[in-house]
Write a protein that holds these residues in place. Structure first.
Motif, mmCIF file in Angstrom:
data_model
loop_
_atom_site.group_PDB
_atom_site.id
_atom_site.type_symbol
_atom_site.label_atom_id
_atom_site.label_comp_id
_atom_site.label_asym_id
_atom_site.label_seq_id
_atom_site.Cartn_x
_atom_site.Cartn_y
_atom_site.Cartn_z
ATOM 1 N N ASN A 100 73.419 19.398 25.012
ATOM 2 C CA ASN A 100 74.642 20.191 24.895
ATOM 3 C C ASN A 100 75.892 19.374 25.219
ATOM 4 O OD1 ASN A 100 73.230 22.572 24.153
ATOM 5 N ND2 ASN A 100 72.667 22.847 26.308
ATOM 6 N N GLY A 101 75.923 18.155 24.715
ATOM 7 C CA GLY A 101 77.113 17.317 24.835
ATOM 8 C C GLY A 101 77.278 16.612 26.168
ATOM 9 N N LEU A 102 76.371 16.875 27.108
ATOM 10 C CA LEU A 102 76.514 16.270 28.439
ATOM 11 C C LEU A 102 75.357 15.340 28.755
ATOM 12 C CD1 LEU A 102 77.831 19.358 30.432
ATOM 13 C CD2 LEU A 102 79.118 17.336 29.689
ATOM 14 N N PRO A 103 75.653 14.251 29.466
ATOM 15 C CA PRO A 103 74.597 13.277 29.775
ATOM 16 C C PRO A 103 73.545 13.835 30.724
ATOM 17 C CG PRO A 103 76.681 12.673 30.829
ATOM 18 C CD PRO A 103 76.970 13.847 29.957
ATOM 19 N N ARG A 104 72.300 13.356 30.541
ATOM 20 C CA ARG A 104 71.204 13.670 31.457
ATOM 21 C C ARG A 104 71.229 12.636 32.592
ATOM 22 N NH1 ARG A 104 69.388 17.959 31.582
ATOM 23 N NH2 ARG A 104 67.266 17.319 32.032
ATOM 24 N N PRO A 105 70.429 12.870 33.625
ATOM 25 C CA PRO A 105 70.435 11.925 34.763
ATOM 26 C C PRO A 105 70.089 10.489 34.343
ATOM 27 C CG PRO A 105 69.219 13.911 35.304
ATOM 28 C CD PRO A 105 69.555 14.017 33.852
ATOM 29 N N VAL A 106 70.541 9.546 35.147
ATOM 30 C CA VAL A 106 70.359 8.123 34.847
ATOM 31 C C VAL A 106 68.878 7.747 34.717
ATOM 32 C CG1 VAL A 106 70.737 5.785 35.755
ATOM 33 C CG2 VAL A 106 72.577 7.467 35.848
ATOM 34 N N SER A 107 68.000 8.492 35.385
ATOM 35 C CA SER A 107 66.558 8.222 35.289
ATOM 36 C C SER A 107 66.094 8.308 33.826
ATOM 37 C CB SER A 107 65.769 9.211 36.139
ATOM 38 O OG SER A 107 66.050 10.544 35.715
ATOM 39 N N GLN A 108 66.748 9.172 33.036
ATOM 40 C CA GLN A 108 66.407 9.293 31.616
ATOM 41 C C GLN A 108 66.737 8.003 30.876
ATOM 42 O OE1 GLN A 108 64.396 12.012 31.763
ATOM 43 N NE2 GLN A 108 65.253 12.739 29.824
ATOM 44 N N GLU A 109 67.839 7.348 31.261
ATOM 45 C CA GLU A 109 68.212 6.093 30.588
ATOM 46 C C GLU A 109 67.154 5.023 30.842
ATOM 47 O OE1 GLU A 109 72.270 4.801 31.052
ATOM 48 O OE2 GLU A 109 73.068 6.803 30.618
ATOM 49 N N ARG A 110 66.585 5.037 32.022
ATOM 50 C CA ARG A 110 65.523 4.062 32.322
ATOM 51 C C ARG A 110 64.307 4.325 31.430
ATOM 52 N NH1 ARG A 110 67.597 4.503 37.730
ATOM 53 N NH2 ARG A 110 66.190 6.213 38.206
ATOM 54 N N LYS A 111 63.979 5.603 31.223
ATOM 55 C CA LYS A 111 62.853 5.954 30.336
ATOM 56 C C LYS A 111 63.162 5.524 28.898
ATOM 57 C CE LYS A 111 61.319 10.047 32.864
ATOM 58 N NZ LYS A 111 61.443 11.515 32.837
ATOM 59 N N HIS B 109 65.123 3.170 27.909
ATOM 60 C CA HIS B 109 65.075 1.709 27.840
ATOM 61 C C HIS B 109 63.656 1.238 27.528
ATOM 62 C CE1 HIS B 109 65.601 -2.502 28.777
ATOM 63 N NE2 HIS B 109 64.760 -2.415 29.790
ATOM 64 N N LYS B 110 62.669 1.892 28.113
ATOM 65 C CA LYS B 110 61.259 1.529 27.842
ATOM 66 C C LYS B 110 60.893 1.806 26.387
ATOM 67 C CE LYS B 110 59.538 1.952 32.521
ATOM 68 N NZ LYS B 110 58.958 2.926 33.470
ATOM 69 N N ILE B 111 61.336 2.961 25.869
ATOM 70 C CA ILE B 111 61.086 3.322 24.454
ATOM 71 C C ILE B 111 61.661 2.233 23.539
ATOM 72 C CG2 ILE B 111 61.735 4.954 22.610
ATOM 73 C CD1 ILE B 111 59.817 6.259 24.497
ATOM 74 N N MET B 112 62.830 1.720 23.908
ATOM 75 C CA MET B 112 63.559 0.761 23.057
ATOM 76 C C MET B 112 62.900 -0.610 23.012
ATOM 77 S SD MET B 112 67.492 1.737 24.014
ATOM 78 C CE MET B 112 68.298 1.020 22.593
ATOM 79 N N LYS B 113 61.923 -0.824 23.893
ATOM 80 C CA LYS B 113 61.214 -2.114 23.862
ATOM 81 C C LYS B 113 60.282 -2.194 22.655
ATOM 82 C CE LYS B 113 61.529 -3.435 28.686
ATOM 83 N NZ LYS B 113 62.314 -4.648 28.351
ATOM 84 N N GLY C 144 63.443 8.464 21.031
ATOM 85 C CA GLY C 144 62.028 8.852 21.099
ATOM 86 C C GLY C 144 61.982 10.250 21.690
ATOM 87 N N PRO C 145 61.079 10.517 22.649
ATOM 88 C CA PRO C 145 61.000 11.866 23.221
ATOM 89 C C PRO C 145 61.968 12.072 24.394
ATOM 90 C CG PRO C 145 59.217 10.505 24.046
ATOM 91 C CD PRO C 145 60.025 9.621 23.141
ATOM 92 N N VAL C 146 62.774 11.057 24.705
ATOM 93 C CA VAL C 146 63.609 11.103 25.911
ATOM 94 C C VAL C 146 65.001 11.663 25.598
ATOM 95 C CG1 VAL C 146 64.587 9.750 27.794
ATOM 96 C CG2 VAL C 146 62.406 9.050 26.751
ATOM 97 N N ALA C 147 65.330 12.786 26.215
ATOM 98 C CA ALA C 147 66.656 13.385 26.019
ATOM 99 C C ALA C 147 67.684 12.641 26.864
ATOM 100 C CB ALA C 147 66.645 14.849 26.422
ATOM 101 N N LEU C 148 68.741 12.117 26.197
ATOM 102 C CA LEU C 148 69.811 11.436 26.937
ATOM 103 C C LEU C 148 71.065 12.303 27.008
ATOM 104 C CD1 LEU C 148 69.391 7.785 25.637
ATOM 105 C CD2 LEU C 148 68.919 8.661 27.928
ATOM 106 N N VAL C 149 71.223 13.184 26.028
ATOM 107 C CA VAL C 149 72.364 14.106 26.001
ATOM 108 C C VAL C 149 71.829 15.492 25.652
ATOM 109 C CG1 VAL C 149 74.530 14.699 24.806
ATOM 110 C CG2 VAL C 149 73.992 12.298 25.285
#
Lengths: 391, 391
Positions: free
Chosen positions: A342-353, A355-359, A335-340
């Motif tokens: 330039n090849g590098l992971p974003r902070p874990v807080s992004q994964e929580r966001k 996860h909500k999109i994936m519902k 969705g609008p949430v960047a997880l990667v």
């Protein structure tokens, strides 16, 4: 359910007794006059008899009738299968009083079982007698095998102040018991279209709809997509390149994409439809190859089911797609949430966001490679518990 | 469990605290002297830092130590990942008093999480102190992530009356929670082998073992297969093309294939190992492509789980492999039972016989295309209920 119709076409659904559950298993589409026709068939090397036969009759560019049976695919049936496909076309032609070169046959169901041809040909006269302008919904049900719901969609519009329709019905490409999956789609319009341009537009529409979905990654022996144009709208023949042609193409694309989407939604065990959107690839073909690698990955699909923003699986699937790219340029969004970035992971807080999109029942995953202007979208389903239980 | 050992090598397993379950997560392999070395790395474009580093050190053709950590893949970790891989090699080199160019590092586990490098480097001295000739079994356990069992196999033989060993341990490529699968394999021998010929034999052995399995069709960021030859057997250097070389190659192939087989067997949710054997293809490459299309098909794999002799799914997968062949030449066997001859199904009684064959824990499916002399074998697992539950 709303009754669909397209001027110039009649439909019927009958019981030939091929399906063992006493449901309708014979669909008929008949045009009042020979219609312009374009078709796209399976690329599987193992082509069912009706596909081999269909490839011949479509060369004429005109069809007046389509006979579809469910319950038996008439595939891996050798010379007898070809004879049976021809006999089906002949029976329909005789009942309708038209040339058998104007009849296309489709089959879906079990592989390697001879068609009960007598049951089929005996039922055709009553199928002809039952033809009705409002029979499309019943026809959509008659072509189902293990589809959970009939797939039907229509777009109505106006060109030069006069109404036109593009409508279609389809059966899904999901996991089909007991033998094989088949994707069948019949698109009908009352526009008058020049054959060559119509073929080109349909090929493109199929490429961006039925050829942009991944349910289980398999391609069937019987896949067929057909477009018929009756011209019954009374609108003068459309010319490619005009605004009117674009209006037609937009409607055609919408119908094909909506039907394709419903096929993914009906993927057995599917609870979500996910759009894999690849941008910045070196070419459109490269983008599609990458999108398919992600869309087909069991690891990725199970993570969608688990609502787990496991971008590592997505990234690794991009990596084994066979396409070249620079891993340190890759961005991945759920969705609008960047997880990667330039090849590098974003902070874990992004994964929580994420996860909500994936519902949601449906969400996009965007992969930007920043290597070029190629892009592609592929729709896939998640892979959940029900998958194995059903198959 | 029998203790494995290979003259010229010592092993240890330690707890660095990377895995959260307090199990060993650091394996060390050390040769008494620099050993000849050959490696095959992942073809995934997204390569983990240790793989990028390993591709450099392997160029020297000699290694003396291998450090493997589980629990963290050090993949998608950017420049920091490369520094961490180098720091790990450096710490091992210092503790052992050898050049860091003789140290290869492997990592397996989560993607996109920086390596807890201090924990790792601090544990290395105790890993060095714990080295033992009988430590291979413990090392095999230390590289596990969600593997159900450690994978270890040895072949002992004689050349010119003198004993030699080829032994190896590996971790599986199955569906790995919570992030990614990695295939790691370390093969050790006390033979003395010329570097170039050793590389060639190892490449071929990997092609016919680790590169001939399909568990989930994904290729990981960290896959590494390594062969080290200590020469400690005292047998004079082997020369390629001799009978002795063939004895070595046979042992090498057996160890690699046995480890690969165990990986398939350990595929999560797998209850069966099925060998897809394609013969009569136009080339070996074509045969392998076809075998993989069948081995990766979810429809085929679920039919194996259900012990359903659904040759239609196998045939259709051959059909969409992208390879050209004549469907009317195809034979399909489940074990010794012919289900398809010359493209046509055999009587239903054959399906009952095939169903019995499928009750075994392992059985072959043979597809003969009769188009040429190309052949290939791929091992795959079935796809059962446990698959989705675990992942």
């Amino acid at each position: 359910m709303k009754k669909f119709s397209v001027p110039g076409f009649r439909f019927s659904a009958s019981r030939a007794g091929i399906k063992q559950n006493h449901q309708s298993d014979l669909a008929l589409i008949v045009a009042d006059r020979p219609a312009k026709a374009a078709a796209v068939f399976t690329t599987n090397r193992l082509k069912a008899a009706p596909v081999l036969q269909g490839q011949k009759v479509i060369r004429g560019g005109r069809l007046q009738a389509v006979v579809v049976n469910s319950g038996n695919a008439n595939a891996a049936t050798g010379p007898r299968g070809l004879r049976d496909a021809l006999a089906t076309a002949k029976a329909a032609a005789q009942s309708l009083g038209i040339s058998q070169n104007l009849v296309l046959v489709s089959s879906t169901g079990k592989i390697g079982v001879p068609l009960p041809i007598a049951k089929l040909t005996q039922t055709i006269p009553q199928a002809v007698a039952a033809l009705s302008v409002s029979g499309m919904n019943d026809a959509a049900k008659a072509i189902m095998t293990t589809d959970a719901f009939p797939k039907i969609h229509a777009v109505k519009g106006k060109i030069g102040g006069r109404a036109f329709t593009v409508a279609g019905f389809a059966k899904g490409a999901g996991m089909i018991e007991p033998h094989m999956a088949t994707m069948l789609a019949y698109i009908l319009t009352d526009l008058d279209l020049p054959a060559a341009a119509m073929r080109k537009s349909f090929k493109s529409a199929v490429e961006h709809s039925f050829n942009s979905i991944s349910v289980d990654g398999d391609t069937s022996t019987n896949d067929t997509a057909l477009l018929l144009a009756s011209g019954a709208s009374g609108i003068p023949p459309l010319q490619p390149g005009t605004t009117a042609w674009k209006v037609f193409e937009k409607a055609l694309n919408e119908v094909c994409q909506r039907l394709a989407w419903m096929m993914v939604q009906d993927g057995e065990g599917a609870t979500k439809v996910v759009e894999i959107h690849v941008t910045g690839a070196k070419s459109a073909a490269s983008a599609k190859k990458i999108a398919y690698a992600v869309a087909r990955s069991s690891l990725v699909k199970t993570s969608f089911f688990g609502e787990d923003p496991n971008w590592g699986r997505v990234f690794a699937a991009v990596g084994y797609s066979g396409e070249t790219f620079d891993p340190s340029s890759v961005d991945i969004f759920y969705g609008p949430v960047a997880l990667v970035k330039n090849g590098l992971p974003r902070p874990v807080s992004q994964e929580r966001k994420a996860h909500k999109i994936m519902k949601n029942k449906s969400f996009p995953v965007m992969i930007d490679l920043k290597q070029g202007r190629g892009q592609a979208q592929v729709w896939t389903s998640d892979l959940g518990y029900a998958y194995v239980k059903i198959t």
